[in-house]
Design a protein around this motif. Structure first.
Motif, PDB file in Angstrom:
ATOM      1  N   VAL A 153       0.837  -1.196   0.000  1.00 31.42           N
ATOM      2  CA  VAL A 153       0.000   0.000   0.000  1.00 31.42           C
ATOM      3  C   VAL A 153       0.875   1.250   0.000  1.00 31.42           C
ATOM      4  CG1 VAL A 153      -1.912  -1.098   1.234  1.00 31.42           C
ATOM      5  CG2 VAL A 153      -0.080   0.008   2.529  1.00 31.42           C
ATOM      6  N   VAL A 154       0.276   2.326  -0.431  1.00 33.51           N
ATOM      7  CA  VAL A 154       0.901   3.637  -0.270  1.00 33.51           C
ATOM      8  C   VAL A 154      -0.112   4.480   0.484  1.00 33.51           C
ATOM      9  CG1 VAL A 154       1.840   5.681  -1.398  1.00 33.51           C
ATOM     10  CG2 VAL A 154       2.176   3.414  -2.427  1.00 33.51           C
ATOM     11  N   MET A 155       0.276   4.938   1.631  1.00 30.72           N
ATOM     12  CA  MET A 155      -0.676   5.697   2.441  1.00 30.72           C
ATOM     13  C   MET A 155      -0.034   7.002   2.868  1.00 30.72           C
ATOM     14  SD  MET A 155      -2.391   2.523   4.489  1.00 30.72           S
ATOM     15  CE  MET A 155      -3.855   3.405   4.919  1.00 30.72           C
ATOM     16  N   ARG A 156      -0.857   7.845   3.455  1.00 31.72           N
ATOM     17  CA  ARG A 156      -0.302   9.145   3.850  1.00 31.72           C
ATOM     18  C   ARG A 156      -0.955   9.650   5.114  1.00 31.72           C
ATOM     19  NH1 ARG A 156      -5.292  11.981   3.391  1.00 31.72           N
ATOM     20  NH2 ARG A 156      -6.070  11.988   1.278  1.00 31.72           N
ATOM     21  N   PHE A 157      -0.177  10.454   5.799  1.00 32.66           N
ATOM     22  CA  PHE A 157      -0.703  11.198   6.932  1.00 32.66           C
ATOM     23  C   PHE A 157      -0.557  12.653   6.543  1.00 32.66           C
ATOM     24  CE2 PHE A 157       0.374  13.290  11.126  1.00 32.66           C
ATOM     25  CZ  PHE A 157      -0.941  13.403  11.519  1.00 32.66           C
ATOM     26  N   ALA A 158      -1.663  13.389   6.572  1.00 29.23           N
ATOM     27  CA  ALA A 158      -1.668  14.718   5.965  1.00 29.23           C
ATOM     28  C   ALA A 158      -2.175  15.794   6.919  1.00 29.23           C
ATOM     29  CB  ALA A 158      -2.521  14.689   4.693  1.00 29.23           C
ATOM     30  N   SER A 211      -5.984  19.914  -4.147  1.00 32.24           N
ATOM     31  CA  SER A 211      -4.587  19.550  -3.878  1.00 32.24           C
ATOM     32  C   SER A 211      -4.480  18.122  -3.358  1.00 32.24           C
ATOM     33  CB  SER A 211      -3.966  20.544  -2.895  1.00 32.24           C
ATOM     34  OG  SER A 211      -4.809  20.730  -1.786  1.00 32.24           O
ATOM     35  N   VAL A 212      -5.475  17.700  -2.627  1.00 34.08           N
ATOM     36  CA  VAL A 212      -5.452  16.347  -2.087  1.00 34.08           C
ATOM     37  C   VAL A 212      -5.544  15.319  -3.219  1.00 34.08           C
ATOM     38  CG1 VAL A 212      -6.889  14.675  -0.851  1.00 34.08           C
ATOM     39  CG2 VAL A 212      -6.261  16.823   0.245  1.00 34.08           C
ATOM     40  N   VAL A 213      -6.438  15.553  -4.141  1.00 28.98           N
ATOM     41  CA  VAL A 213      -6.566  14.618  -5.257  1.00 28.98           C
ATOM     42  C   VAL A 213      -5.286  14.619  -6.092  1.00 28.98           C
ATOM     43  CG1 VAL A 213      -7.763  14.149  -7.424  1.00 28.98           C
ATOM     44  CG2 VAL A 213      -9.070  14.736  -5.386  1.00 28.98           C
ATOM     45  N   ALA A 214      -4.794  15.819  -6.370  1.00 25.28           N
ATOM     46  CA  ALA A 214      -3.582  15.917  -7.174  1.00 25.28           C
ATOM     47  C   ALA A 214      -2.457  15.134  -6.527  1.00 25.28           C
ATOM     48  CB  ALA A 214      -3.186  17.388  -7.331  1.00 25.28           C
ATOM     49  N   ASP A 215      -2.268  15.338  -5.248  1.00 26.69           N
ATOM     50  CA  ASP A 215      -1.152  14.679  -4.576  1.00 26.69           C
ATOM     51  C   ASP A 215      -1.386  13.189  -4.368  1.00 26.69           C
ATOM     52  OD1 ASP A 215       0.676  16.715  -4.417  1.00 26.69           O
ATOM     53  OD2 ASP A 215      -0.191  17.537  -2.586  1.00 26.69           O
ATOM     54  N   ASP A 216      -2.595  12.834  -4.000  1.00 23.52           N
ATOM     55  CA  ASP A 216      -2.850  11.405  -3.826  1.00 23.52           C
ATOM     56  C   ASP A 216      -2.547  10.670  -5.130  1.00 23.52           C
ATOM     57  OD1 ASP A 216      -3.503  11.572  -1.173  1.00 23.52           O
ATOM     58  OD2 ASP A 216      -5.670  11.520  -1.459  1.00 23.52           O
ATOM     59  N   VAL A 266      -0.882   7.273  -3.962  1.00 29.17           N
ATOM     60  CA  VAL A 266      -1.575   6.811  -2.755  1.00 29.17           C
ATOM     61  C   VAL A 266      -2.651   5.789  -3.138  1.00 29.17           C
ATOM     62  CG1 VAL A 266      -3.145   7.524  -0.909  1.00 29.17           C
ATOM     63  CG2 VAL A 266      -1.119   8.898  -1.434  1.00 29.17           C
ATOM     64  N   THR A 267      -2.635   4.651  -2.452  1.00 27.21           N
ATOM     65  CA  THR A 267      -3.597   3.590  -2.777  1.00 27.21           C
ATOM     66  C   THR A 267      -4.749   3.514  -1.791  1.00 27.21           C
ATOM     67  OG1 THR A 267      -2.330   1.975  -1.478  1.00 27.21           O
ATOM     68  CG2 THR A 267      -1.793   2.168  -3.832  1.00 27.21           C
ATOM     69  N   HIS A 268      -4.479   3.866  -0.541  1.00 30.87           N
ATOM     70  CA  HIS A 268      -5.504   3.748   0.493  1.00 30.87           C
ATOM     71  C   HIS A 268      -5.492   4.982   1.379  1.00 30.87           C
ATOM     72  CE1 HIS A 268      -4.825  -0.364  -0.802  1.00 30.87           C
ATOM     73  NE2 HIS A 268      -5.966  -0.718  -0.244  1.00 30.87           N
ATOM     74  N   VAL A 269      -6.680   5.439   1.717  1.00 29.03           N
ATOM     75  CA  VAL A 269      -6.795   6.625   2.557  1.00 29.03           C
ATOM     76  C   VAL A 269      -7.666   6.297   3.757  1.00 29.03           C
ATOM     77  CG1 VAL A 269      -7.641   8.994   2.685  1.00 29.03           C
ATOM     78  CG2 VAL A 269      -6.570   8.175   0.576  1.00 29.03           C
ATOM     79  N   ILE A 270      -7.120   6.518   4.924  1.00 28.44           N
ATOM     80  CA  ILE A 270      -7.912   6.346   6.139  1.00 28.44           C
ATOM     81  C   ILE A 270      -8.003   7.685   6.824  1.00 28.44           C
ATOM     82  CG2 ILE A 270      -8.008   5.252   8.395  1.00 28.44           C
ATOM     83  CD1 ILE A 270      -6.668   2.865   7.141  1.00 28.44           C
ATOM     84  N   ARG A 271      -9.192   8.176   6.979  1.00 31.54           N
ATOM     85  CA  ARG A 271      -9.392   9.516   7.535  1.00 31.54           C
ATOM     86  C   ARG A 271     -10.720   9.547   8.263  1.00 31.54           C
ATOM     87  NH1 ARG A 271     -11.229  11.940   1.614  1.00 31.54           N
ATOM     88  NH2 ARG A 271      -9.774  13.615   2.016  1.00 31.54           N
ATOM     89  N   VAL A 312      -9.223   5.822  -8.439  1.00 32.10           N
ATOM     90  CA  VAL A 312      -9.579   6.321  -7.109  1.00 32.10           C
ATOM     91  C   VAL A 312      -9.000   5.395  -6.037  1.00 32.10           C
ATOM     92  CG1 VAL A 312     -11.530   6.873  -5.606  1.00 32.10           C
ATOM     93  CG2 VAL A 312     -11.708   7.257  -8.063  1.00 32.10           C
ATOM     94  N   PRO A 313      -8.405   5.944  -5.005  1.00 35.62           N
ATOM     95  CA  PRO A 313      -7.894   5.081  -3.925  1.00 35.62           C
ATOM     96  C   PRO A 313      -9.033   4.432  -3.135  1.00 35.62           C
ATOM     97  CG  PRO A 313      -7.141   7.386  -3.674  1.00 35.62           C
ATOM     98  CD  PRO A 313      -8.173   7.366  -4.745  1.00 35.62           C
ATOM     99  N   VAL A 314      -8.674   3.522  -2.279  1.00 33.68           N
ATOM    100  CA  VAL A 314      -9.643   2.901  -1.373  1.00 33.68           C
ATOM    101  C   VAL A 314      -9.763   3.788  -0.133  1.00 33.68           C
ATOM    102  CG1 VAL A 314     -10.099   0.889   0.079  1.00 33.68           C
ATOM    103  CG2 VAL A 314      -9.029   0.591  -2.176  1.00 33.68           C
TER     104      VAL A 314
END
Length: 486
Positions: A25-30, A206-211, A216-221, A243-245
């Motif tokens: 996975v590729v994830m992020r903390f933003a 900006s979030v879509v552009a960067d994801d 980024v494959t998965h987003v948990i928020r 679109v990510p998961v």
RNA sequence: GCUGCUAUAGUGUAGUCCGGCCAAUCAUGCGGGCCUUUCACGCCCGCGACUGGGGUUCGAAUCCCCAUAGCAGCACCA
């Protein structure tokens, strides 16, 4: 061997599986750099971190500083410190203010595709149109016109509030929040602390552009982003991107604590709080100062999981996690709150050797030399206490002549103390005590502690019969310790 | 108002997708006991929950509907 004594065999709760994660996975903390991280951030940060560790992959820290009104220049550093404290496995860091050119370029592309337009309508007016599901006049401008207006935004022909880029969505969408939401705005002030700019992307763009750009494959928020997820899908669709998961967890509160950065800042400015690490706040640095370990925070947050129910996080659960970590580590000392100095008659001079840790004799002992006077916790000496045992020393008989109690040696027998149901209490040699203030969220407790405590600066100790505390400062005035928990 | 999400013991959580093995899991908390030169740790026992009402079914925490409650979004914030 010693470790084994403290290893609890609990079933580790595993986080639910994520779909499409088998190959990593590729994830992020933003976070938004508006202040230090708090428990609420920790949830997002730790959950994402746990999944990256579970599946393998990259973990991106993305600093979302596209709103100069909400950027605290000091927060860039604070956020990094907090992440280091938590021990997250960040693999790369990006800052959005470094990437404005990227967003401008993508916006240009989107305008060419007809997926966005420059709207010069008055904000209030647009709002009304949106509510009535009608298009604003700008919506049907030809691409050339939008291109030209976008250029005017960028070259600052337009000033703040005069133009905004909107994403074309569905004006008849039942949820008004979806209808042609904004993607870029102009801001003349305040200046951004890091870049010179006046056109800023809004979060959804900006979030879509960067994801997308970062893979980024998965987003948990949090579920406060559910609407954003839906909005962002329009942008993905315009670009034809994958679109990510997504996973949205519920809102989290914590008993008796403000987690709003702006409210905390207000309190600090008004002098209600001493700073970001005031122990009454829910910031990570406040928890650290109190002696909560990062692993306790992690475990507590992981135990909560990614449920979408709103929850009220309980200190009890955090404390329990922390105690598991801290109890085997913390050295034991005597702290005598609200001390009274008493002279004991008939007692032999003795030296007590108390264990630094009852479960680990190898750690050695501390020595307390008894001459004739000791400090005792006032609260433990009441009119009906006939006998107490001074821990690791001897028994003490208390007799009362009217209102003046007198103290006398009552033998060494532990068995006698037991059968007399005497409390075994902490004490300090009167000639050898260090002033000690114990700070709790409710107030200060003054007292005295062993001299050796001064060697525990920055560490968590256990004051026997009182609780765990982190030694925060040692100076001429003595020791300042923050109460952690029982 | 419009749109959406959620609802298991004091707190958190498992089970809900694919109804029966759930008179419901685990942790924490609380009560009691044991151990112990701490009111810590450890061990043992106990307490405590499927929001309400209908429906489907031989059978529902699990599926459907309604109600109620909470939360979120409807920003030129993230």
């Amino acid at each position: 061997m010693y470790e084994a004594l403290f290893t609890k065999h609990e079933h580790k709760k595993v986080l639910p599986e994520l779909e499409c994660a088998e190959h990593g996975v590729v994830m992020r903390f933003a976070p938004n750099p508006s202040g230090p991280l708090h428990i609420g951030h920790a949830r997002a940060a730790v959950l994402n971190d746990a999944y990256v560790k579970q599946y393998g992959g990259r973990y991106i820290l993305r600093i979302e500083d596209t709103d100069p009104k909400r950027v605290d220049p000091e927060a860039y550093e604070m956020v990094k410190e907090d992440i280091a404290w938590l021990g997250l496995g960040i693999t790369e860091t990006v800052t959005q203010s470094d990437r404005l050119a990227l967003y401008y370029d993508l916006c240009g592309q989107l305008i060419e595709k007809g997926g966005a337009y420059v709207c010069t309508c008055d904000n209030e007016h647009f709002k009304e149109l949106k509510q009535s599901k009608t298009a604003c006049p700008c919506r049907d401008q030809p691409v050339e016109k939008n291109r030209e207006l976008w250029k005017k935004m960028l070259d600052h022909t337009f000033k703040e509030g005069e133009a905004t880029v909107r994403i074309k969505t569905d004006l008849h969408h039942p949820d008004p929040a979806m209808r042609d939401f904004p993607a870029f705005r102009i801001l003349d002030s305040p200046p951004h602390p890091k870049v010179k700019a006046h056109v800023y992307p809004l979060m959804n763009f900006s979030v879509v552009a960067d994801d997308h750009l970062l893979g980024v494959t998965h987003v948990i928020r949090g579920k406060d982003h559910i609407a954003n997820t839906r909005r962002q899908r329009y942008i993905y669709d315009h670009f034809g991107w994958k679109v990510p998961v997504y996973r949205h967890y519920g809102r989290m509160g914590i008993e008796g604590v403000v987690l709003s950065t702006s409210k905390m800042r207000l309190g600090i400015n008004e002098g209600i709080y001493t700073g970001w690490d005031d122990i009454r706040l829910g910031t990570l640095r406040a928890l650290a100062r109190r002696g909560i370990s990062p692993d306790a925070v992690k475990n507590a947050v992981l135990a909560i999981g990614i449920g979408d129910t709103d929850i009220s996080f309980s200190w009890d659960n955090l404390f329990a996690e922390n105690k598991k970590i801290v109890d085997p580590l913390a050295n034991r000392y005597f702290f005598v709150p609200d001390p009274i100095i008493v002279t004991i008659t008939g007692a032999p001079h003795r030296t007590a050797h108390a264990m630094l840790h009852p479960g680990d004799a190898a750690r050695g002992t501390r020595t307390l030399v008894f001459k004739e006077s000791v400090a005792l916790p006032n609260g433990d000496i009441t009119h009906d206490t006939a006998m107490v045992r001074l821990k690791d020393l001897f028994n003490l008989k208390i007799s009362c002549d009217g209102n003046t109690p007198s103290f006398s040696y009552a033998g060494d027998s532990l068995a006698e103390a037991r059968s007399a149901k005497a409390h075994i209490i902490q004490w300090l040699p009167a000639q050898d005590l260090v002033r000690c203030t114990l700070l709790t969220p409710e107030g200060e407790i003054t007292g005295a502690c062993e001299p050796l405590v001064t060697k525990e600066l920055g560490k968590v100790v256990q004051f026997e019969r009182v609780g765990f505390a982190r030694i925060d400062a040692v100076d001429m005035d003595g020791v300042r310790a923050y109460f952690t928990h029982k």
